[in-house]
Design an enzyme around this catalytic site. Sequence first.
Site, PDB file in Angstrom:
ATOM      1  N   ASP A 100     -58.225   8.718 -15.931  1.00 53.18           N
ATOM      2  CA  ASP A 100     -57.952   9.676 -16.986  1.00 53.18           C
ATOM      3  C   ASP A 100     -57.283  10.956 -16.464  1.00 53.18           C
ATOM      4  N   CYS A 148     -61.664  -7.686 -34.396  1.00 50.37           N
ATOM      5  CA  CYS A 148     -62.174  -6.793 -35.448  1.00 50.37           C
ATOM      6  C   CYS A 148     -62.288  -7.536 -36.777  1.00 50.37           C
ATOM      7  N   CYS A 206     -63.501  -6.269 -40.583  1.00 48.41           N
ATOM      8  CA  CYS A 206     -64.384  -5.093 -40.500  1.00 48.41           C
ATOM      9  C   CYS A 206     -63.568  -3.798 -40.597  1.00 48.41           C
ATOM     10  N   CYS A 215     -65.570   1.464 -38.680  1.00 47.60           N
ATOM     11  CA  CYS A 215     -65.189   2.700 -37.981  1.00 47.60           C
ATOM     12  C   CYS A 215     -64.282   3.565 -38.855  1.00 47.60           C
ATOM     13  N   CYS A 252     -65.401   7.633 -40.354  1.00 48.79           N
ATOM     14  CA  CYS A 252     -64.820   8.858 -39.788  1.00 48.79           C
ATOM     15  C   CYS A 252     -64.949  10.029 -40.772  1.00 48.79           C
ATOM     16  N   CYS A 284     -59.149  14.640 -35.458  1.00 48.96           N
ATOM     17  CA  CYS A 284     -60.316  14.035 -34.800  1.00 48.96           C
ATOM     18  C   CYS A 284     -61.250  15.122 -34.256  1.00 48.96           C
ATOM     19  N   CYS A 333     -67.329  13.404 -30.473  1.00 47.74           N
ATOM     20  CA  CYS A 333     -67.787  12.768 -31.717  1.00 47.74           C
ATOM     21  C   CYS A 333     -67.931  11.277 -31.434  1.00 47.74           C
ATOM     22  N   CYS A 339     -67.221   6.832 -35.082  1.00 47.27           N
ATOM     23  CA  CYS A 339     -66.476   5.576 -35.177  1.00 47.27           C
ATOM     24  C   CYS A 339     -66.956   4.566 -34.142  1.00 47.27           C
ATOM     25  N   CYS A 374     -69.925   0.571 -34.818  1.00 52.24           N
ATOM     26  CA  CYS A 374     -69.270  -0.715 -34.545  1.00 52.24           C
ATOM     27  C   CYS A 374     -70.305  -1.833 -34.371  1.00 52.24           C
TER      28      CYS A 374
HETATM   29  C1  B12 Z   1     -55.590  11.619 -25.203  1.00 55.75           C
HETATM   30  C2  B12 Z   1     -56.973  11.022 -25.165  1.00 55.75           C
HETATM   31  C3  B12 Z   1     -57.844  11.341 -26.206  1.00 55.75           C
HETATM   32  C4  B12 Z   1     -57.380  12.057 -27.468  1.00 55.75           C
HETATM   33  C5  B12 Z   1     -56.613  11.028 -28.342  1.00 55.75           C
HETATM   34  C6  B12 Z   1     -57.389   9.704 -28.506  1.00 55.75           C
HETATM   35  C7  B12 Z   1     -56.539   8.481 -28.790  1.00 55.75           C
HETATM   36  N1  B12 Z   1     -57.125   7.535 -29.485  1.00 55.75           N
HETATM   37  O1  B12 Z   1     -55.401   8.400 -28.369  1.00 55.75           O
HETATM   38  C8  B12 Z   1     -58.728  12.555 -28.069  1.00 55.75           C
HETATM   39  C9  B12 Z   1     -59.012  13.953 -27.544  1.00 55.75           C
HETATM   40  C10 B12 Z   1     -58.819  12.566 -29.592  1.00 55.75           C
HETATM   41  C11 B12 Z   1     -59.702  11.574 -27.411  1.00 55.75           C
HETATM   42  C12 B12 Z   1     -60.940  11.288 -27.956  1.00 55.75           C
HETATM   43  C13 B12 Z   1     -61.827  10.372 -27.405  1.00 55.75           C
HETATM   44  N2  B12 Z   1     -61.739   9.815 -26.193  1.00 55.75           N
HETATM   45 CO1  B12 Z   1     -60.141   9.938 -25.084  1.00 55.75          CO
HETATM   46  N3  B12 Z   1     -58.592   9.763 -24.004  1.00 55.75           N
HETATM   47  C14 B12 Z   1     -57.362  10.171 -24.105  1.00 55.75           C
HETATM   48  C15 B12 Z   1     -56.493   9.666 -22.937  1.00 55.75           C
HETATM   49  C16 B12 Z   1     -56.343  10.789 -21.914  1.00 55.75           C
HETATM   50  C17 B12 Z   1     -55.100   9.131 -23.345  1.00 55.75           C
HETATM   51  C18 B12 Z   1     -55.116   8.167 -24.563  1.00 55.75           C
HETATM   52  C19 B12 Z   1     -53.725   7.924 -25.082  1.00 55.75           C
HETATM   53  O2  B12 Z   1     -52.830   7.550 -24.354  1.00 55.75           O
HETATM   54  N4  B12 Z   1     -53.545   8.160 -26.400  1.00 55.75           N
HETATM   55  C20 B12 Z   1     -52.267   8.009 -27.060  1.00 55.75           C
HETATM   56  C21 B12 Z   1     -52.317   6.866 -28.066  1.00 55.75           C
HETATM   57  C22 B12 Z   1     -50.931   6.660 -28.669  1.00 55.75           C
HETATM   58  O3  B12 Z   1     -52.667   5.747 -27.318  1.00 55.75           O
HETATM   59  P1  B12 Z   1     -53.570   4.554 -27.830  1.00 55.75           P
HETATM   60  O4  B12 Z   1     -54.812   4.994 -28.505  1.00 55.75           O
HETATM   61  O5  B12 Z   1     -53.705   3.598 -26.719  1.00 55.75           O
HETATM   62  O6  B12 Z   1     -52.601   4.000 -28.960  1.00 55.75           O
HETATM   63  C23 B12 Z   1     -52.580   2.674 -29.241  1.00 55.75           C
HETATM   64  C24 B12 Z   1     -52.914   2.336 -30.670  1.00 55.75           C
HETATM   65  O7  B12 Z   1     -52.727   3.457 -31.502  1.00 55.75           O
HETATM   66  C25 B12 Z   1     -52.042   1.145 -30.919  1.00 55.75           C
HETATM   67  N5  B12 Z   1     -51.185   1.197 -32.097  1.00 55.75           N
HETATM   68  C26 B12 Z   1     -50.393   2.170 -32.552  1.00 55.75           C
HETATM   69  N6  B12 Z   1     -49.772   1.769 -33.650  1.00 55.75           N
HETATM   70  C27 B12 Z   1     -50.171   0.516 -33.892  1.00 55.75           C
HETATM   71  C28 B12 Z   1     -49.842  -0.354 -34.903  1.00 55.75           C
HETATM   72  C29 B12 Z   1     -50.404  -1.613 -34.889  1.00 55.75           C
HETATM   73  C30 B12 Z   1     -50.044  -2.530 -35.983  1.00 55.75           C
HETATM   74  C31 B12 Z   1     -51.319  -2.002 -33.854  1.00 55.75           C
HETATM   75  C32 B12 Z   1     -51.942  -3.352 -33.818  1.00 55.75           C
HETATM   76  C33 B12 Z   1     -51.654  -1.079 -32.846  1.00 55.75           C
HETATM   77  C34 B12 Z   1     -51.058   0.156 -32.895  1.00 55.75           C
HETATM   78  O8  B12 Z   1     -51.113   1.019 -29.826  1.00 55.75           O
HETATM   79  C35 B12 Z   1     -51.135   2.189 -29.060  1.00 55.75           C
HETATM   80  C36 B12 Z   1     -50.798   1.866 -27.629  1.00 55.75           C
HETATM   81  O9  B12 Z   1     -51.741   0.985 -27.053  1.00 55.75           O
HETATM   82  C37 B12 Z   1     -57.377   8.466 -22.396  1.00 55.75           C
HETATM   83  C38 B12 Z   1     -57.290   8.219 -20.887  1.00 55.75           C
HETATM   84  C39 B12 Z   1     -55.993   7.518 -20.513  1.00 55.75           C
HETATM   85  N7  B12 Z   1     -55.300   8.071 -19.554  1.00 55.75           N
HETATM   86  O10 B12 Z   1     -55.648   6.516 -21.106  1.00 55.75           O
HETATM   87  C40 B12 Z   1     -58.811   8.895 -22.817  1.00 55.75           C
HETATM   88  C41 B12 Z   1     -59.746   7.772 -23.323  1.00 55.75           C
HETATM   89  C42 B12 Z   1     -58.980   6.938 -24.302  1.00 55.75           C
HETATM   90  N8  B12 Z   1     -60.782   8.501 -24.058  1.00 55.75           N
HETATM   91  C43 B12 Z   1     -61.941   7.988 -23.953  1.00 55.75           C
HETATM   92  C44 B12 Z   1     -63.081   8.402 -24.705  1.00 55.75           C
HETATM   93  C45 B12 Z   1     -64.437   7.916 -24.242  1.00 55.75           C
HETATM   94  C46 B12 Z   1     -62.909   9.199 -25.857  1.00 55.75           C
HETATM   95  C47 B12 Z   1     -63.961   9.495 -26.949  1.00 55.75           C
HETATM   96  C48 B12 Z   1     -64.831   8.290 -27.304  1.00 55.75           C
HETATM   97  C49 B12 Z   1     -64.835  10.698 -26.495  1.00 55.75           C
HETATM   98  C50 B12 Z   1     -65.834  11.196 -27.538  1.00 55.75           C
HETATM   99  N9  B12 Z   1     -66.952  10.527 -27.749  1.00 55.75           N
HETATM  100  O11 B12 Z   1     -65.616  12.212 -28.154  1.00 55.75           O
HETATM  101  C51 B12 Z   1     -63.057   9.923 -28.147  1.00 55.75           C
HETATM  102  C52 B12 Z   1     -62.697   8.741 -29.050  1.00 55.75           C
HETATM  103  C53 B12 Z   1     -61.857   9.112 -30.245  1.00 55.75           C
HETATM  104  C54 B12 Z   1     -61.028   7.935 -30.775  1.00 55.75           C
HETATM  105  N10 B12 Z   1     -61.390   7.395 -31.919  1.00 55.75           N
HETATM  106  O12 B12 Z   1     -60.067   7.516 -30.113  1.00 55.75           O
HETATM  107  C55 B12 Z   1     -61.942   6.781 -23.044  1.00 55.75           C
HETATM  108  C56 B12 Z   1     -62.017   5.525 -23.927  1.00 55.75           C
HETATM  109  C57 B12 Z   1     -62.693   4.365 -23.250  1.00 55.75           C
HETATM  110  C58 B12 Z   1     -62.563   3.150 -24.101  1.00 55.75           C
HETATM  111  N11 B12 Z   1     -63.540   2.267 -23.985  1.00 55.75           N
HETATM  112  O13 B12 Z   1     -61.603   2.985 -24.842  1.00 55.75           O
HETATM  113  C59 B12 Z   1     -60.575   6.933 -22.265  1.00 55.75           C
HETATM  114  C60 B12 Z   1     -59.853   5.638 -21.916  1.00 55.75           C
HETATM  115  C61 B12 Z   1     -60.916   7.714 -20.977  1.00 55.75           C
HETATM  116  C62 B12 Z   1     -61.547   6.839 -19.887  1.00 55.75           C
HETATM  117  N12 B12 Z   1     -60.913   6.777 -18.731  1.00 55.75           N
HETATM  118  O14 B12 Z   1     -62.546   6.211 -20.070  1.00 55.75           O
HETATM  119  N13 B12 Z   1     -59.188  11.031 -26.298  1.00 55.75           N
HETATM  120  S1  SF4 Z   2     -64.283  10.436 -32.887  1.00 60.85           S
HETATM  121 FE1  SF4 Z   2     -65.129  11.120 -34.881  1.00 60.85          FE
HETATM  122  S2  SF4 Z   2     -63.527  12.334 -35.864  1.00 60.85           S
HETATM  123 FE2  SF4 Z   2     -62.577  11.195 -34.141  1.00 60.85          FE
HETATM  124  S3  SF4 Z   2     -61.790   9.343 -35.097  1.00 60.85           S
HETATM  125 FE3  SF4 Z   2     -63.868   8.830 -34.382  1.00 60.85          FE
HETATM  126  S4  SF4 Z   2     -65.199   9.282 -36.144  1.00 60.85           S
HETATM  127 FE4  SF4 Z   2     -63.235  10.250 -36.557  1.00 60.85          FE
HETATM  128  S1  SF4 Z   3     -66.145  -0.969 -36.230  1.00 54.81           S
HETATM  129 FE1  SF4 Z   3     -65.642  -2.136 -34.356  1.00 54.81          FE
HETATM  130  S2  SF4 Z   3     -65.253  -4.252 -35.063  1.00 54.81           S
HETATM  131 FE2  SF4 Z   3     -65.207  -2.907 -36.869  1.00 54.81          FE
HETATM  132  S3  SF4 Z   3     -63.017  -2.425 -37.107  1.00 54.81           S
HETATM  133 FE3  SF4 Z   3     -63.923  -0.767 -35.917  1.00 54.81          FE
HETATM  134  S4  SF4 Z   3     -63.589  -1.371 -33.794  1.00 54.81           S
HETATM  135 FE4  SF4 Z   3     -63.268  -3.194 -35.030  1.00 54.81          FE
END
Ligand code: B12
Ligand code: SF4
Ligand code: SF4
Length: 379
Positions: free
Chosen positions: A132, A186, A189, A192, A196, A212, A239, A242, A246
């Site tokens: 990360d 998924c 379902c 999540c 939110c 978020c 938070c 979500c 699950c």
């Molecule tokens: C930036 C970031 C955040 C941001 C943005 C989160 C996000 N979802 O992108 C914020 C601050 C909100 C955040 C929050 C959290 N984070 Co964070 N975060 C990161 C970080 C640094 C980069 C993620 C990234 O590249 N985001 C950009 C988006 C575009 O990427 P993406 O989610 O992969 O996007 C994909 C989908 O959107 C999908 N997609 C898009 N369009 C479409 C359309 C279709 C049809 C389909 C099928 C798919 C699809 O494809 C994209 C590419 O794969 C990573 C570490 C890393 N270097 O990877 C940790 C990471 C993702 N975070 C982590 C964690 C633990 C969290 C939290 C759970 C913490 C908490 N409890 O508060 C929350 C979860 C919130 C959530 N619902 O995502 C962990 C997740 C572990 C895991 N098992 O996934 C990571 C991997 C860190 C780690 N090394 O463990 N985070």
């Molecule tokens: S971490 Fe909380 S606010 Fe962010 S997407 Fe999940 S449920 Fe929504």
């Molecule tokens: S709650 Fe879990 S199984 Fe259900 S849609 Fe979200 S990620 Fe998928």
Amino acid sequence: MSDLRDTLRAKAAELGFDVCRFASASDPWSAGERLAHFVEAGRHGEMGWMETTLERRAHPTAMWDAARTAIVLGMNYGPEHDPLPEMEDRSAGYISVYARGDDYHEVIKGRLKTLAGQLASRLSAEVKVFVDTAPLMEKPLAQRAGLGWQGKHTNLLSREHGNWLFLGVILCAADIEPDAAETEHCGSCTACLDACPTKAFPAPFQLDARRCLSYLTIEHAGPWPVEFRALTGSRIYGCDDCLAVCPWNKFAVAARETRLAARDISISPRLADLAALDDPTFRILFSKSPIKRIGRDRFVRNVLYAIGNSGDADLVASAERLLDDGSPLVRGAAVWALSRLVEAEAFAELREARLAGEDDEGVRAEWRLYSPSPSGEGG
Ligand code: B12
Ligand code: SF4
Ligand code: SF4
């Protein structure tokens, strides 16, 4: 090669990792385009580093052109108890499960380096370690390696560990046989998406970070847009809604890594105690915790939003005391908390007494948000 993979998996397990799998780091993918779409739409909010590193972040080889294999590690951080009931309790703060123990970056980094050292000693190829901290998309790499799949909430989840899995990556310049990728499970379902509180998912599998609460409590530096303050409830760091809903968590077990175990302060901490934290006490209390990184002022801002949502008149004194705080961010959040806790008349008196002496324009704007205007708006 399977001998090398088995050795690495055994070593990873010894180091406390729960999963270790292999993927190609050089095959093309669509994740980079999706990331570009995320940034172009402004969904990264104030995380300017996502924009500045966009090109390098788009694919492992864009960051390091020699990358051939990704060794993807997962560490289970499952909670002892289901966190859902804690989230509903407005009388105490809610700290997300991932931040309840030591900072996972620190827990994982040294072990990744040890593992990378083992790998380097077996291959005459360069290796690099990521947790990360580098511009690398870890979740799509983890899905490709078969650790799990990116669910509709965009996190990686697995059939064994549910949602509670930290990720770490080692990139290596040699080709190692990949494991099979995981497919999405998924189905129909939508738990999540429905759970939110801020409707942060514009579509399944996509997140708008600006909405978020994890982003707002941790990454967003200034006062929050007003619409999200009431929605945060008691969440003061991260938070989990979500993740916690699950259904795949039913197979999850509690983390075995003791450094990730919850500290007492991180389970239902009293809001009055947290509101009273000064900078040195904050640093001591959250030493080695990820919470320390956001600093005392941003943390107390979050606590004040939770105080505003508590409905607890006993917390008025805590908020009122913070109207004299040195940080405008804290004073502004105290204004909002009081606007929610005290009667309109008492609030108007407070504003009358305080507004003239307030020299920060941002805090003055907070006071004015709740002034009754001639048209009867405000409040
Ligand atoms: C930036 C970031 C955040 C941001 C943005 C989160 C996000 N979802 O992108 C914020 C601050 C909100 C955040 C929050 C959290 N984070 Co964070 N975060 C990161 C970080 C640094 C980069 C993620 C990234 O590249 N985001 C950009 C988006 C575009 O990427 P993406 O989610 O992969 O996007 C994909 C989908 O959107 C999908 N997609 C898009 N369009 C479409 C359309 C279709 C049809 C389909 C099928 C798919 C699809 O494809 C994209 C590419 O794969 C990573 C570490 C890393 N270097 O990877 C940790 C990471 C993702 N975070 C982590 C964690 C633990 C969290 C939290 C759970 C913490 C908490 N409890 O508060 C929350 C979860 C919130 C959530 N619902 O995502 C962990 C997740 C572990 C895991 N098992 O996934 C990571 C991997 C860190 C780690 N090394 O463990 N985070
Ligand atoms: S971490 Fe909380 S606010 Fe962010 S997407 Fe999940 S449920 Fe929504
Ligand atoms: S709650 Fe879990 S199984 Fe259900 S849609 Fe979200 S990620 Fe998928």
